[in-house]
Scaffold this motif. Structure first.
Motif, PDB file in Angstrom:
ATOM      1  N   SER A   1       5.560  10.905   3.666  1.00  0.00           N
ATOM      2  CA  SER A   1       4.192  11.209   3.237  1.00  0.00           C
ATOM      3  C   SER A   1       3.896  12.699   3.308  1.00  0.00           C
ATOM      4  CB  SER A   1       3.186  10.429   4.087  1.00  0.00           C
ATOM      5  OG  SER A   1       3.191  10.891   5.417  1.00  0.00           O
TER       6      SER A   1
ATOM      7  N   CYS B   1       4.863   4.514   4.439  1.00  0.00           N
ATOM      8  CA  CYS B   1       6.092   4.958   3.791  1.00  0.00           C
ATOM      9  C   CYS B   1       6.890   3.729   3.384  1.00  0.00           C
ATOM     10  CB  CYS B   1       6.928   5.821   4.743  1.00  0.00           C
ATOM     11  SG  CYS B   1       6.134   7.347   5.232  1.00  0.00           S
ATOM     12  N   LEU B   2       7.113   3.561   2.120  1.00  0.00           N
ATOM     13  CA  LEU B   2       7.814   2.392   1.613  1.00  0.00           C
ATOM     14  C   LEU B   2       9.156   2.781   1.029  1.00  0.00           C
ATOM     15  CD1 LEU B   2       4.791   0.804  -0.253  1.00  0.00           C
ATOM     16  CD2 LEU B   2       5.680   0.165   1.975  1.00  0.00           C
TER      17      LEU B   2
ATOM     18  N   GLY C   1       5.156   8.410  -1.774  1.00  0.00           N
ATOM     19  CA  GLY C   1       4.627   7.108  -1.394  1.00  0.00           C
ATOM     20  C   GLY C   1       5.724   6.138  -1.052  1.00  0.00           C
ATOM     21  N   ALA C   2       6.944   6.394  -1.530  1.00  0.00           N
ATOM     22  CA  ALA C   2       8.088   5.527  -1.242  1.00  0.00           C
ATOM     23  C   ALA C   2       9.381   6.282  -1.476  1.00  0.00           C
ATOM     24  CB  ALA C   2       8.049   4.272  -2.122  1.00  0.00           C
TER      25      ALA C   2
ATOM     26  N   LEU D   1       6.978   8.046  -6.249  1.00  0.00           N
ATOM     27  CA  LEU D   1       8.115   7.412  -5.609  1.00  0.00           C
ATOM     28  C   LEU D   1       9.361   8.255  -5.854  1.00  0.00           C
ATOM     29  CD1 LEU D   1       7.626   3.691  -6.745  1.00  0.00           C
ATOM     30  CD2 LEU D   1       6.399   4.968  -4.977  1.00  0.00           C
TER      31      LEU D   1
ATOM     32  N   ARG E   1       0.852  -1.184   0.000  1.00  0.00           N
ATOM     33  CA  ARG E   1       0.000   0.000   0.000  1.00  0.00           C
ATOM     34  C   ARG E   1       0.892   1.240   0.000  1.00  0.00           C
ATOM     35  NH1 ARG E   1      -2.683   3.410   3.797  1.00  0.00           N
ATOM     36  NH2 ARG E   1      -4.839   3.891   3.198  1.00  0.00           N
ATOM     37  N   PHE E   2       0.881   1.955  -1.115  1.00  0.00           N
ATOM     38  CA  PHE E   2       1.664   3.179  -1.253  1.00  0.00           C
ATOM     39  C   PHE E   2       0.778   4.371  -0.885  1.00  0.00           C
ATOM     40  CE2 PHE E   2       3.740   0.065  -3.827  1.00  0.00           C
ATOM     41  CZ  PHE E   2       5.089   0.377  -3.798  1.00  0.00           C
TER      42      PHE E   2
ATOM     43  N   LEU F   1       2.494   3.849 -10.808  1.00  0.00           N
ATOM     44  CA  LEU F   1       3.323   4.728  -9.987  1.00  0.00           C
ATOM     45  C   LEU F   1       4.304   5.468 -10.887  1.00  0.00           C
ATOM     46  CD1 LEU F   1       4.179   1.942  -7.391  1.00  0.00           C
ATOM     47  CD2 LEU F   1       2.651   3.868  -6.903  1.00  0.00           C
TER      48      LEU F   1
END
Length: 316
Positions: free
Chosen positions: A76, A118-119, A81-82, A60, A54-55, A274
Motif C-alpha cells: 500500500s 494488501c491482496l 492494491g494487490a 494491481l 477490498r482493494f 481495477l
C-alpha cells in the motif's frame, strides 16, 4: 548445476523490483517515525470493493514482476492494491509466499485503515492439452491444475486463470474455470476465494467474442482480466463495450499498455474497476513510484468514475 542466464529484461525487472522494495521499506520507516502519518507524499489511495474483496487502491501489480511477493508487506505504501504472484505452472511447486503474506497481514491489522488491505493472487497457466475438444483428454492435467489451485488458496485472495501461450481455446478455458469453481466452492475459507479469468485481446476481437465473457461468468468467474495487448481497438472503447454487456455483477480489470496515470484514468472512466501494470514499472525508480502512487490516487467506480478526468483524458 549452472543456472540459466537472465535476459536483459529479466535483469531490469529484478533491479526495478529491488528498488521499489527499498522505497517501500523507506516509506514504512517514515511512517514509524511519524506516528502513522506519511508526510510529503500527497497521495490518498482510493479503496475499491469488488469480488467480495477490498482493494486498497485501483492499481494491481501484474503477475511476473514480483513472482514471490517481495512487495506484499509494503504494497500500500507503493500505491498497490494487490500484488499478483506467479505465474505458476501445473508442473511447478507452489511457491506460495506464506511467510511474506503472514507479515503483510500483520501489518494490515496493525495499521488499520491506513494501510487498507494488501491482496495478491496466483496466476495459473493453462497446460497444453492433448485433446482440443475436451479438457479431460489432457491426461491428468486438469487434476494437477485443481490440486495446484487447492494448494494456493491458503495464501491467495483471488486466483487468475491465464491461458498464456498454452494454445488453449476459449471453450477449454470455460470448462477449466468451471472445474476450478467446483473446487473453490468446497474450500473452507472465511472469505470466498475470488476467481478471475483472463481474456486475451484476440478472443474479444473475434466476431461474437464477448460471448466468452458471458460464458466465463456463468462458469463461476468473479472478474475478467481484459488484455489490451495486440488489440487494434482502443482499450477504453473495448472496456466500455464489455462493461455494457456484463453489467456490474462482474469486476473488470484492464492490463496491457498502461504507462501513464492518464491512460489508467481513461480505462477506469471507461468501465474498468481495477488496472494492472508491469512493464511500466521497469523504469527509473522515481518514475515508477510516481506512476504507481498517481494511479492509486484515482477515484474510481466503474461506469460512474469519480475523478477529474474529462474530455481528452477520457479518450486516452
Amino acid at each position: 548445476m549452472t543456472l540459466p542466464a537472465l535476459s536483459p529484461r529479466a535483469l531490469r525487472t529484478r533491479w526495478s523490483l529491488l528498488r521499489l522494495a527499498r522505497h517501500g521499506v523507506e516509506s514504512a520507516e517514515l511512517v514509524a517515525r511519524a506516528d502513522g502519518v506519511v508526510h510529503g507524499r500527497g497521495m490518498t489511495a482510493s479503496v475499491v470493493e469488488v469480488m467480495g474483496l477490498r482493494f486498497g487502491s485501483p492499481l494491481l501489480l501484474a503477475a511476473g514482476f514480483d513472482r514471490h511477493g517481495v512487495l506484499l508487506e509494503n504494497a500500500s505504501r507503493l500505491g498497490l492494491g494487490a500484488v499478483e504472484t506467479g505465474s505458476l505452472r501445473t508442473s511447478s511447486a507452489c511457491p506460495s509466499p506464506r511467510v511474506r503474506v503472514a507479515a503483510a497481514r500483520r501489518h494490515v491489522a496493525a495499521g488499520g485503515g491506513r494501510m487498507g488491505v494488501c491482496l495478491h493472487g496466483l496466476s495459473l497457466l493453462v497446460p497444453r492439452l492433448e485433446g482440443r475438444g475436451d479438457t479431460r483428454r489432457g491426461g491428468c492435467a486438469l487434476e494437477r491444475l485443481q490440486a495446484l489451485f487447492a494448494a494456493c488458496h491458503a495464501t491467495a485472495d483471488y486466483v487468475v486463470l491465464n491461458p498464456g501461450r498454452s494454445g488453449a481455446t476459449p471453450a477449454q478455458c470455460v470448462e477449466l474455470l468451471a472445474a476450478l469453481a467446483e473446487v473453490r466452492d468446497r474450500l473452507a475459507r472465511p472469505i470466498r476465494l475470488a476467481l478471475v479469468a483472463k481474456l486475451p485481446a484476440p478472443w474479444l476481437a473475434a466476431a461474437g467474442g464477448v460471448r466468452w465473457a458471458h460464458q466465463l461468468i456463468d462458469a463461476g468467474a468473479d472478474g475478467l482480466l481484459l488484455s489490451a495487448e495486440g488489440d487494434s481497438m482502443p482499450a477504453a472503447l473495448r472496456i466500455a463495450r464489455v462493461a455494457a454487456e456484463v453489467g456490474e455483477r462482474t469486476a473488470l480489470i484492464s492490463v496491457g499498455g498502461i504507462g501513464s496515470v492518464r491512460e489508467a484514468a481513461a480505462r477506469l472512466a471507461a468501465g474498468a474497476d481495477l488496472v494492472q501494470v508491469h512493464r511500466a514499472l521497469i523504469a527509473a525508480p522515481r518514475r515508477a513510484l510516481s506512476l504507481s502512487l498517481g494511479i492509486a490516487g484515482l477515484g474510481v467506480r466503474r461506469g460512474r468514475w469519480q475523478g477529474a478526468c474529462t474530455g481528452s483524458c477520457a479518450q486516452g
